[in-house]
Design an enzyme around this catalytic site. Structure first.
Site, PDB file in Angstrom:
ATOM      1  N   GLY A   1      11.529  27.551  -8.338  1.00  0.00           N
ATOM      2  CA  GLY A   1      11.258  26.123  -8.116  1.00  0.00           C
ATOM      3  C   GLY A   1      11.091  25.358  -9.414  1.00  0.00           C
ATOM      4  CB  CYS A   2       9.065  26.022 -12.413  1.00  0.00           C
ATOM      5  SG  CYS A   2       7.493  26.065 -11.532  1.00  0.00           S
ATOM      6  CB  THR A   3      14.221  27.539 -13.006  1.00  0.00           C
ATOM      7  OG1 THR A   3      13.363  28.489 -13.658  1.00  0.00           O
ATOM      8  CG2 THR A   3      15.577  27.517 -13.690  1.00  0.00           C
TER       9      THR A   3
END
Length: 149
Positions: A43-45
């Site tokens: 998700g962060c990527t």
């Protein structure tokens, strides 16, 4: 948590290159501060890469970007280099910046409760006043959320 109308908190943090970023140097620009739970996770990527892919449009609209997580500098550097981010990401291991923005909160995942970073983005005007809080971040379409704001 900070809300619309609040002033940009005073802070300093260490970026992916080990350099200090001072909040007072960010006044005078439209600023996007996005908090993400952990570098190099799916998700962060997706979120950071969406911002990277739309960076030229965000810059054209006058935005500066700053990412923040509690990862160490070494992890932030690897994350930044791997995905070639054109913006700084802060390694806030002490959670000083994270707590000033109020995004260190109780979270629930798979029936367990724990403290962690709630994925949130804050948009500030040139005077350092919060104009938008995005707490339902669409990781794969985040730049559009900011640009539509």
């Amino acid at each position: 948590m900070l809300k619309v109308g609040d002033k940009l908190p005073q802070f300093e943090g260490t970026n992916q290159d080990g350099e200090t970023v001072h909040s007072e140097n960010l006044i005078g620009k439209k600023l996007v501060v996005f908090f993400y739970p952990k570098a190099n996770t799916p998700g962060c990527t997706a979120e950071a890469c969406n911002l990277r892919d739309n960076y030229s449009e965000l810059k054209k609209q006058g935005f500066e970007l700053l990412g923040v997580s509690a990862d160490p500098v070494k992890s932030q550097k690897k994350f930044s280099e791997k995905f070639e981010f054109p913006f700084d990401i802060i390694a806030d291991e002490t959670r000083d910046v994270i707590e000033k923005f109020g995004v260190w909160q109780l979270k629930k995942f798979m029936g367990k409760e724990f403290m962690g970073i709630v994925r949130t983005t804050f948009v500030f005007d040139e005077n350092g006043i919060c104009t938008e809080v995005i707490d339902k971040v669409k990781t794969k379409d985040h730049a559009a959320q900011i640009l539509e704001g």
